[in-house]
Design a protein around this motif. Sequence first.
Motif, PDB file in Angstrom:
ATOM      1  N   ILE A 111       0.853  -1.191   0.000  1.00 19.39           N
ATOM      2  CA  ILE A 111       0.000   0.000   0.000  1.00 19.39           C
ATOM      3  C   ILE A 111       0.889   1.241   0.000  1.00 19.39           C
ATOM      4  O   ILE A 111       0.520   2.289  -0.487  1.00 19.39           O
ATOM      5  N   THR A 112       2.069   1.083   0.561  1.00 20.17           N
ATOM      6  CA  THR A 112       3.001   2.178   0.796  1.00 20.17           C
ATOM      7  C   THR A 112       3.211   3.050  -0.446  1.00 20.17           C
ATOM      8  O   THR A 112       3.455   2.537  -1.538  1.00 20.17           O
TER       9      THR A 112
ATOM     10  N   LYS B 209       7.272 -11.462 -10.176  1.00 19.03           N
ATOM     11  CA  LYS B 209       6.521 -10.219 -10.422  1.00 19.03           C
ATOM     12  C   LYS B 209       5.027 -10.429 -10.227  1.00 19.03           C
ATOM     13  O   LYS B 209       4.322  -9.538  -9.738  1.00 19.03           O
ATOM     14  N   ALA B 210       4.526 -11.590 -10.587  1.00 20.26           N
ATOM     15  CA  ALA B 210       3.089 -11.859 -10.457  1.00 20.26           C
ATOM     16  C   ALA B 210       2.649 -11.996  -9.006  1.00 20.26           C
ATOM     17  O   ALA B 210       1.445 -12.017  -8.727  1.00 20.26           O
ATOM     18  N   HIS B 211       3.610 -12.112  -8.079  1.00 23.04           N
ATOM     19  CA  HIS B 211       3.284 -12.277  -6.663  1.00 23.04           C
ATOM     20  C   HIS B 211       3.451 -10.993  -5.859  1.00 23.04           C
ATOM     21  O   HIS B 211       3.247 -11.002  -4.636  1.00 23.04           O
ATOM     22  N   VAL B 212       3.842  -9.897  -6.503  1.00 24.18           N
ATOM     23  CA  VAL B 212       3.962  -8.604  -5.830  1.00 24.18           C
ATOM     24  C   VAL B 212       2.996  -7.660  -6.524  1.00 24.18           C
ATOM     25  O   VAL B 212       3.203  -7.276  -7.679  1.00 24.18           O
ATOM     26  N   ILE B 213       1.920  -7.287  -5.832  1.00 22.73           N
ATOM     27  CA  ILE B 213       0.799  -6.571  -6.449  1.00 22.73           C
ATOM     28  C   ILE B 213       0.462  -5.354  -5.603  1.00 22.73           C
ATOM     29  O   ILE B 213       0.076  -5.481  -4.436  1.00 22.73           O
ATOM     30  N   GLY B 214       0.602  -4.163  -6.176  1.00 22.96           N
ATOM     31  CA  GLY B 214       0.224  -2.954  -5.446  1.00 22.96           C
ATOM     32  C   GLY B 214      -1.269  -2.685  -5.529  1.00 22.96           C
ATOM     33  O   GLY B 214      -1.931  -3.085  -6.490  1.00 22.96           O
TER      34      GLY B 214
END
Length: 306
Positions: free
Chosen positions: A121-122, A140-145
Amino acid sequence: MTRKIGIIGMGHVGQAVAQQIITNGYADDLVLIDKNEAKVGADALDFEDAMPNLTSHTNIIVNDYRALKDADVIISALGKIALTDNPDNDRFAELPHNREQVQAVAEAIKASGFNGILIPITNPVDVITALYQEATGLPKAHVIGTGTLLDSARMKRAVGKGLGVDPRSVSGYNLGEHGNSQFTAWSTVTVLDQPIKKLAQARNLDLDQINEDARMGGRYVMVGKHYTNYGVAAAAVRLANVVLNDAHEVLPVSNYREEYGTYLSYPAVVGRDGILEQLQLELTDEERYKLRRSADFIAEKIKESK
């Protein structure tokens, strides 16, 4: 199957995220982490005092990164900046402070052995999401803003009020940066089963003003109470639940788009394994231009942050 969520950063946003998760029973285990040990300990005790009056129970673990190893989701809510330090509502004013915290937190996440889905969220969230992905080494598919999931909600709120309908009856997306270069893709917006542009002409809706309301919604809240928390917390919890439930829901979240070479908000199918499929919208030429401009801005900021 046990559902486990970690929240890193227990400021106004982290508190709101934790409160929604605990009150609604969305997790069996909740890991709360914050540098202020007295504060996070007090939050944990306060939540435990609430549980006898709730319909579900949540096990709370405090300041133990090792407990994140088998977490399904981590939500990064770290970061703090006062309105007086950021009079122009520039999310990049937060970057120098948050970048240092992210590097340290990312190392601790990596050391824990965590291999779930990381939801930053940061702010500035698109840059922070990229920094987290690189520092943790997660796919990349596991880090979602959370991205423009919040901006899209603000647009739906404004459209809904203008037409006298529930905002959940409005569909469509805000795209690009979660910041000043984001925009409402009006070609994607429908309400009352009609394209918004058709309704706007018939009902005297000022779409430019609605776009500005969505873009500056956070500023209006900041002026009133000097921080925002409920809207973005709801976006983060919704995203976390989509992951936990393997819902395969289409959401406008910050995800890595190969054609733009950066993280930005664009609708994608989200489930237990993160980003499952990326949509290809039929945007207008103007919208494609705005998206490219927003993507280039984010990419340049990511480059400057390293």
